[in-house]
Design a protein around this motif. Structure first.
Motif, mmCIF file in Angstrom:
data_model
loop_
_atom_site.group_PDB
_atom_site.id
_atom_site.type_symbol
_atom_site.label_atom_id
_atom_site.label_comp_id
_atom_site.label_asym_id
_atom_site.label_seq_id
_atom_site.Cartn_x
_atom_site.Cartn_y
_atom_site.Cartn_z
ATOM 1 N N UNK A 126 0.844 -1.194 0.000
ATOM 2 C CA UNK A 126 0.000 0.000 0.000
ATOM 3 C C UNK A 126 0.871 1.232 0.000
ATOM 4 N N UNK A 127 0.432 2.245 -0.728
ATOM 5 C CA UNK A 127 1.122 3.524 -0.627
ATOM 6 C C UNK A 127 0.094 4.632 -0.751
ATOM 7 N N UNK A 128 0.224 5.616 0.110
ATOM 8 C CA UNK A 128 -0.699 6.749 0.060
ATOM 9 C C UNK A 128 0.078 8.041 0.242
ATOM 10 N N UNK B 276 10.760 7.204 -5.473
ATOM 11 C CA UNK B 276 10.026 6.282 -4.608
ATOM 12 C C UNK B 276 10.638 4.884 -4.606
ATOM 13 N N UNK B 277 11.225 4.517 -5.737
ATOM 14 C CA UNK B 277 11.809 3.180 -5.795
ATOM 15 C C UNK B 277 12.950 3.020 -4.785
ATOM 16 N N UNK C 20 1.828 2.378 -9.605
ATOM 17 C CA UNK C 20 2.816 1.765 -10.495
ATOM 18 C C UNK C 20 3.881 0.976 -9.720
ATOM 19 N N UNK C 21 4.141 1.382 -8.480
ATOM 20 C CA UNK C 21 5.130 0.676 -7.663
ATOM 21 C C UNK C 21 4.539 -0.522 -6.918
ATOM 22 N N UNK C 22 3.213 -0.577 -6.850
ATOM 23 C CA UNK C 22 2.563 -1.604 -6.029
ATOM 24 C C UNK C 22 2.916 -2.997 -6.531
ATOM 25 N N UNK C 23 3.102 -3.923 -5.580
ATOM 26 C CA UNK C 23 3.521 -5.268 -5.967
ATOM 27 C C UNK C 23 2.374 -6.259 -5.927
ATOM 28 N N UNK C 24 1.162 -5.757 -5.699
ATOM 29 C CA UNK C 24 0.037 -6.659 -5.469
ATOM 30 C C UNK C 24 -1.079 -6.315 -6.449
ATOM 31 N N UNK D 287 -3.247 -0.838 -7.500
ATOM 32 C CA UNK D 287 -3.945 0.272 -6.876
ATOM 33 C C UNK D 287 -2.985 1.231 -6.174
ATOM 34 N N UNK D 288 -3.307 2.511 -6.261
ATOM 35 C CA UNK D 288 -2.532 3.522 -5.527
ATOM 36 C C UNK D 288 -3.473 4.555 -4.927
ATOM 37 N N UNK D 289 -3.016 5.176 -3.852
ATOM 38 C CA UNK D 289 -3.881 6.096 -3.107
ATOM 39 C C UNK D 289 -3.285 7.493 -2.973
ATOM 40 N N UNK D 290 -4.178 8.490 -2.864
ATOM 41 C CA UNK D 290 -3.763 9.849 -2.495
ATOM 42 C C UNK D 290 -4.979 10.594 -1.966
ATOM 43 N N UNK D 291 -4.728 11.674 -1.253
ATOM 44 C CA UNK D 291 -5.848 12.511 -0.814
ATOM 45 C C UNK D 291 -5.424 13.967 -0.787
ATOM 46 N N UNK D 292 -6.395 14.841 -0.808
ATOM 47 C CA UNK D 292 -6.080 16.255 -0.640
ATOM 48 C C UNK D 292 -7.243 17.008 0.001
#
Lengths: 464, 436
Positions: A43-45, A122-123, B86-90, B61-66
């Motif tokens: 997960x990344x936020x 980020x990597x 793009x970095x997610x491994x799942x 999936x990736x997340x952000x908020x503002x």
């Protein structure tokens, strides 16, 4: 973040409404968190917090509003809501008629990161997290590892009707590793989480692989551990995060938040002996790059080093603006808040017992039967009665002055003012550790700390 | 930009960039009134809103908020969410959606005049002093929160609801000779008019005063009667292990134990987001799955984890509709109104009646479910309270405690800690107490 004219107009309007004091706190924070599980980014936020908190004093009565509408109109509306709630809308007080000049204090950069956010992608971060996970895989019993990186860049502006104008950019980075060890149906955890007011140089200060290994060793120790004995006994409390005991049992009782309301058992005790003479207790918001340091507090006042207890004698409380108004004690730069949604209250920054003159081995050797609480989890206190509790995250039995088998599930229970009087000896090995402290004004980053400390007796909750 | 405009902007831009996206936005209004010494020492009135974004790129999936709703901030959120994906491994998918309608769960519940709310805060604070043993009152107060939550996605999800809560409570220190106790309590309701300041103040005084002049409790094993709020705290800890997300992350001891007896036959644990007066009811979850009642444990038998769409798929089980997310967080699983069903076979005999656990976040391990907690309580003999006991800790394992439940009371009481946790009083055959 806001034009001084917009702020001046707003604050003058507060004075016109009859407020004795007005303050605006503006915050724009980027928060990022990446979590790795099973050898991959799970997960990344990334987030952007953006808002302003507006606080007015009418005598010692406080009104507070916050909004995400940081336009002139949005802020005016928030102010009018407050004046209406107070029943002061439409009043014209002459104090709002004059000008308002701000004294701008420029930050000294005491805690500026050496490796800023943008320097690595980020990597790079993902690779460090994977190293931490690999570091934790030290035994087949380590079934699960969770590593995460928290990065937080907070920009604040604090201005008030007394002409304060303070801006600061606060950068914090923390690496967290949770290791879960399992054997049969038995499951135990270990934890390591270094954090500092730094950028990516955190990984140089705390190599990820070592952080992972530390968490894993703790989980394995707990897996081998027997249930802790129950009863009253001497306890040697470990350094660094061991300091959380006095954070809970003593520190919270010295905040004007509870002192001003006589809701602390240590209220009105300045100059008195409140602790064992081997105890000197300090709250220092200026330690360079410490997790709880800032240049100014959330009321725009420079932070300072405050000696709370010197050789057992109570010297100072931690005082915010409201606490100062209510008690008359001098301000100590201790006004803190989680974010713009909460009004500040007096809070700890980096609080620790100053080093003593003993060796750790001497402390242990002096115990016939007791507990070595090497690392602690969190805890809680009721300032009104001083009752506290906290969990031992890694503990060992001391028998005939020697460290013996590990034990788990111990809980230390007592009353803070009694415990601090029972500190029998303080070692030399002072170290601090980061944590998040929750109170009336939300969760704030703090350091707790101490050298190894021997307490002559504490109630240990284990299995009877 | 308003939140509605920001939502449309993000969905349009996501399509242009070839991404699937889901936005969740939340607007909150908060009023809090804190009284002390006959005046309102703090009045707080505020609004807050923000938009949470989840994007899907190549089945990741990736997340952000503002909270800043300028085009620059929205573009930043989009690009961060995309980078994170793009970095997610799942693997992960935004589920296909449906029209969910617009719901109002609060109606006029909070619409009393401000003056009436101020008066009730002052009344409660005053009433806390109506006992000669009251040494100081830290605060008496009223708070309310109103939330509007909306969900929309490029895959057809569209829905909104409005809900809220009113609450009243206080904190005081009472003294009798050298004995000091700090007490506090909070009552919550869906309507302002359901709250009663003098009754709440009386309850807080009684709950605190009964703990005065406590004696030390000798170390030993005793039968325990857990009051509803103490049990609710344990349900909060347990709920982490009931989450299928925790289970998949290797953090639940209940994995692979479906169908097994994990508690005594008196234990039926239900989560029901559709409860009419439920404090945390909602019509659909954070990814648009319509709400329904779920029996998690039935007569001691473990029936199901709480799931969102991803965890249900991963464990090959039915989605229970417990996706949880605030605009600031990633997709999780959480209960709504989770409660132990009343039975009505409890009779007080002899043991320790535990009124409160302290330090749950530190003293109870949500993975191992071991706990060692400081507690406050009352010594009970022949069915009657004899005196208060203090300075002790209770230790055990939550799964063992569930098996040792001998009886369950008949009246539910609730505590809100994110989710709402409800329980009657519970009798536990034996627990380990460490004291004097």
């Amino acid at each position: 973040m806001l034009h001084p004219d917009v702020v001046a107009d707003l604050l003058k309007k507060a004075l016109k409404g009859g407020a004795d004091f007005g303050e605006i706190y503006v915050e724009r924070s980027k928060r990022r968190r990446m979590t790795v599980r099973f050898g991959r980014l799970d997960e990344a936020i990334s987030g952007l917090d953006y808002g302003a908190g507006l606080r007015l004093f009418f005598g010692t009565e406080v009104v507070y509003a916050y909004t995400n509408q940081l336009t002139r109109e949005g802020l005016q509306e928030a102010l009018e809501t407050l004046l209406r709630a107070k029943g002061a809308l439409g009043q014209v007080d002459e104090r709002g008629a004059g000008g308002l000049d701000f004294r701008k204090a420029s930050p000294k950069g005491l805690h500026t990161p050496r490796v800023p956010y943008g320097e690595k992608d980020k990597r790079f971060r993902l690779e460090r997290l994977l190293e931490a996970e690999a570091g934790a895989r030290i035994a087949p019993e380590i079934q699960q590892v969770e590593t995460s990186l928290q990065e937080w860049e907070q920009e604040v502006l604090i201005a008030n009707t007394e002409g304060t104008w303070a801006e600061e950019r606060r950068v914090r980075t923390r690496l967290l590793v949770l290791a879960v060890a399992q054997e049969g149906t038995e499951v135990q955890t270990g934890y390591a989480a270094p954090g500092k007011s730094v950028g990516l140089e955190l990984f140089d200060l705390y190599p990820p692989q070592e952080v992972g290994a530390k968490a894993a060793r703790q989980a394995l120790t707990n897996l081998r551990a027997k249930p802790a004995p129950a009863g009253t006994m001497p306890v040697v409390v470990g350094n660094a995060f061991g300091g959380v005991i006095f954070h809970e049992a003593l520190g919270h009782l010295l905040e004007t938040t509870s002192v001003a309301k006589k809701a602390s058992v240590l209220a009105d005790r300045l100059g008195e002996v409140v602790a064992s003479p081997v105890v000197t207790y300090v709250d220092d918001g200026t330690l360079p790059h410490a997790w709880g340091s800032t240049e100014v507090d959330d009321e725009g006042r420079p932070t300072e080093r405050t000696v709370l207890i010197e050789k057992g004698v109570l010297k100072s409380y931690m005082v915010d603006r409201l606490g100062h108004l209510l008690t008359g004690y001098p301000l100590t730069g201790s006004g803190r808040r989680q974010d713009y949604t909460l009004a500040p209250t007096s809070r700890m920054r980096n609080t620790f017992i100053a080093p003593g003159d003993k060796e750790v081995e001497e402390l242990i050797a002096s115990v016939e039967f007791g507990l070595y609480a090497k690392d602690l989890g969190g805890g809680q206190v009721k300032p009104g009665s001083g009752e506290y509790n906290f969990a031992v995250q890694e503990g060992y039995i001391i028998r005939h002055g020697r460290l013996e088998e590990p034990v788990r599930g111990a809980m230390l229970v007592g009353k803070g003012p009694d415990t601090i009087k029972k500190v029998a000896a303080v070692a030399k090995d002072w170290e601090n550790a980061p944590g998040m402290c929750g109170s009336l004004s939300g969760m704030v980053p703090v350091e707790v700390g101490q050298p190894h400390v021997l307490v002559s007796e504490i109630v240990v909750g284990g299995r009877a | 930009m308003t939140l509605e405009e920001a939502k449309r902007y993000l969905l349009r831009r996501a399509k242009e960039l070839g991404l699937e996206a889901e936005v969740l936005f939340q607007e909150e209004r908060e009023l809090s009134l804190r009284a002390r010494q006959g005046t309102l020492e703090e009045i707080k009135e505020a609004r807050q809103g923000g938009i949470g974004l989840r994007v899907q790129v190549q089945r990741r999936l990736g997340y952000a908020y503002t909270e800043e709703l300028s085009p620059e901030a929205l573009e930043w959120a989009l690009s961060e969410a995309r980078d994170n994906a793009l970095l997610a491994g799942k693997e992960g998918l935004i589920p296909p959606g449906q029209a969910l309608g617009s719901h109002d769960l609060i109606g006029e519940g909070l619409s009393a005049p401000l003056e009436a709310k101020k008066q009730s805060a002052l009344e409660l604070e005053r009433a806390l002093w109506e006992d000669s043993r009251t040494r100081s009152v830290l605060m008496g107060g009223y708070m309310e929160k109103e939330v509007r939550l909306a969900l929309a996605s490029t895959l057809g999800t569209e829905g909104a609801f409005r809900t809220g809560l009113a609450g009243m409570g206080g904190s005081l220190v009472m003294a009798d000779g050298p004995s000091l106790k700090q007490g506090w309590d909070f009552r919550l309701a869906k309507e302002f008019h359901a709250l009663d300041p003098s009754r709440t103040a009386l309850e807080i005084r009684e709950k605190t005063a009964r703990l005065l002049n406590a004696k030390p409790l000798p170390t030993g094993r005793y039968r325990a009667y857990l009051e509803p709020k103490a049990m609710a705290g344990l349900l909060l800890v347990l709920s982490r292990s009931l989450s299928a997300k925790s289970a998949l992350e290797g953090k639940s001891r209940l994995l692979n134990r479906l169908g097994e007896r994990i508690a005594s036959e008196w234990v039926t644990l239900v989560d029901d987001p559709t409860l009419e007066k439920g404090l945390v009811s909602r019509p659909f979850d954070a990814e648009g799955t319509p709400a329904r009642r779920t029996a998690v444990v039935e007569k001691g038998v473990f029936k199901t984890f709480l799931h969102n769409s991803e965890t249900a798929k991963a464990l090959g089980q039915e989605n229970t509709g417990h996706a949880f997310r605030t605009y600031r967080g990633v997709m999780d699983v959480a209960p709504t109104n989770l409660y132990l069903e009343p039975v009505g076979n409890l009779r007080l005999e002899k043991g320790v009646r535990i009124t409160e656990f302290m330090g749950l976040h530190a003293g109870a391990n949500p993975v191992s479910l071991d706990f060692s907690l400081q507690a406050l309580g009352l010594w009970v003999e022949e069915g009657e309270v004899r005196y208060a006991v203090e300075n002790f800790a209770v230790a055990g394992n939550l799964l063992e405690l569930l098996k040792a439940i001998e009886a369950v009371g008949d009246e539910l009481d609730w505590e809100v800690m994110g989710s709402a946790f409800g329980s009657p009083m519970v009798a536990v055959a034996e627990l380990s107490f460490a004291g004097a």
